[in-house]
Enzyme design. Structure first.
Site, PDB file in Angstrom:
ATOM      1  N   ASP A  78       0.856  -1.200   0.000  1.00 49.48           N
ATOM      2  CA  ASP A  78       0.000   0.000   0.000  1.00 49.48           C
ATOM      3  C   ASP A  78       0.893   1.252   0.000  1.00 49.48           C
ATOM      4  O   ASP A  78       1.856   1.332   0.775  1.00 49.48           O
ATOM      5  CB  ASP A  78      -0.868  -0.045   1.275  1.00 49.48           C
ATOM      6  CG  ASP A  78      -1.994   0.974   1.271  1.00 49.48           C
ATOM      7  OD1 ASP A  78      -2.423   1.376   0.173  1.00 49.48           O
ATOM      8  OD2 ASP A  78      -2.458   1.353   2.363  1.00 49.48           O
ATOM      9  N   GLY A 132      -8.091   8.017   7.289  1.00 55.96           N
ATOM     10  CA  GLY A 132      -8.384   8.329   8.693  1.00 55.96           C
ATOM     11  C   GLY A 132      -9.856   8.641   8.867  1.00 55.96           C
ATOM     12  O   GLY A 132     -10.619   8.646   7.890  1.00 55.96           O
ATOM     13  N   HIS A 170      -9.852   4.555  -1.662  1.00 55.97           N
ATOM     14  CA  HIS A 170      -9.028   4.756  -0.453  1.00 55.97           C
ATOM     15  C   HIS A 170      -9.875   5.459   0.605  1.00 55.97           C
ATOM     16  O   HIS A 170     -10.880   6.091   0.291  1.00 55.97           O
ATOM     17  CB  HIS A 170      -7.795   5.596  -0.799  1.00 55.97           C
ATOM     18  CG  HIS A 170      -6.725   4.787  -1.463  1.00 55.97           C
ATOM     19  ND1 HIS A 170      -5.554   4.452  -0.840  1.00 55.97           N
ATOM     20  CD2 HIS A 170      -6.687   4.212  -2.693  1.00 55.97           C
ATOM     21  CE1 HIS A 170      -4.827   3.713  -1.665  1.00 55.97           C
ATOM     22  NE2 HIS A 170      -5.487   3.560  -2.799  1.00 55.97           N
ATOM     23  N   ILE A 214      -9.503  -0.529   3.946  1.00 55.42           N
ATOM     24  CA  ILE A 214      -9.849  -0.265   5.340  1.00 55.42           C
ATOM     25  C   ILE A 214      -8.590  -0.434   6.195  1.00 55.42           C
ATOM     26  O   ILE A 214      -8.008  -1.533   6.256  1.00 55.42           O
ATOM     27  CB  ILE A 214     -10.934  -1.260   5.855  1.00 55.42           C
ATOM     28  CG1 ILE A 214     -12.220  -1.179   5.023  1.00 55.42           C
ATOM     29  CG2 ILE A 214     -11.202  -1.056   7.344  1.00 55.42           C
ATOM     30  CD1 ILE A 214     -13.087   0.041   5.272  1.00 55.42           C
TER      31      ILE A 214
END
Ligand code: 13P
Length: 292
Positions: free
Chosen positions: A82, A181, A208, A231
């Protein structure tokens, strides 16, 4: 063989209008919980290691956890990097056995992003490894990568089209208004932009910043062409809170394994819920047959 590249995996998910859940493991047990959850749901899953996690444990350790777990199940499992920004780290992932990598050069000017991504794809292609790349800039905090609100910007559809015409990506991370976030306020997801980019590129898109998006928003994004939903923050919270809650509920328990069991079960429940929400349930064995 359960280890697959995201390329065929996400083509199938996009065609069949569901998304594969992509989770960021933080230790062996969280990685195992993802793979067991996928097996129990008969669903494909993407295990995506952040650069920070690779620096903490090392490539070899992570791969030595992943390989036997993935071989144990009969659903498609991808090991993905990632937000790779370090080209040496990306090269090592490809050499060691990651089945896909993300090159995130989204902070560079468009032409440079294109050039760097092409270079990564040329290494990845030799090993059948799929590549994810990002254009625009996704806001928020993803491990060590911090993109301030004023620096985050949406993907340009003309650039998206050119990017995907020149490069055969496994998955495309175009900035479409989500952020990493928890969201401060309502997320401003640009559904029209997802639709336009998907129509002009045909490349499966990655969503994302999946934590904090409601089910309706995610379902709309999937219907418009997002075939991978990420996630991370959500699982970090469950990882910590399940441990702390067990202590609160059992103040005299000093048996570590009972904490670990609670944590594992809580994580597995989260993963199964997300896999099901994104539509992957019941698709795993069939997808594996189609790929192999
Ligand atoms: P969240 O941390 O918001 O779940 O986003 C994860 C992500 O997109 C990883 O690249």
């Amino acid at each position: 063989m359960a280890l697959v590249s995201i390329k065929p995996m996400l083509k199938i998910a996009q065609r069949d209008k569901y998304a594969v859940a992509a989770f960021n493991p933080v230790d062996y047990a969280s990685m195992k919980a993802m793979i067991i959850a996928a097996q129990e749901c008969d669903a494909p899953v993407i295990i995506q290691t952040s650069a920070k996690t690779i620096r903490y444990y090392g490539h070899e350790t992570l791969f030595s956890w992943f390989e036997p777990l993935a071989k144990m199940v009969n659903v498609p499992v991808a090991l993905h990097l990632d937000h790779g920004k370090d080209l040496d780290m990306i090269k090592r992932c490809i050499d060691i056995g990651w089945t896909s990598v993300m090159i995130d050069a989204s902070d560079k000017p468009f032409e440079e992003n294109l050039r760097i991504t092409k270079e990564v794809v040329s290494w990845a292609d030799t090993k059948g490894v799929g590549v994810e790349a990002e254009i625009g800039e996704i806001g928020g905090v993803e491990e060590d990568i911090v993109v301030a609100e004023e620096d985050a910007h949406l993907a340009n559809p003309d650039e998206a089209e050119r990017f995907c015409k020149e490069i055969d990506l496994g998955v495309f991370a175009a900035a479409i208004g989500t952020a990493h976030g928890y969201y401060h306020g309502e997320p401003d997801v640009q559904f029209d932009l997802i639709e336009e980019i998907n129509q002009r590129t045909g490349t499966p898109m990655a969503l994302h910043g999946g934590t904090g998006l409601d089910e309706e928003t995610i379902a709309r994004c999937i219907a418009l062409g997002c075939a991978k939903v990420n996630i991370s923050t959500n699982l970090k919270h469950v990882f910590i809170d399940s441990f702390v809650d067990h202590k609160k509920e059992n103040p005299n328990d000093y048996e570590p394994l009972s904490y670990l069991k609670k944590q594992f079960e809580s994580l597995k429940t989260l993963f199964k819920d997300k896999i099901t929400e994104f539509g992957g349930q019941g698709k795993g064995a069939q997808m594996l047959k189609e790929i192999n």
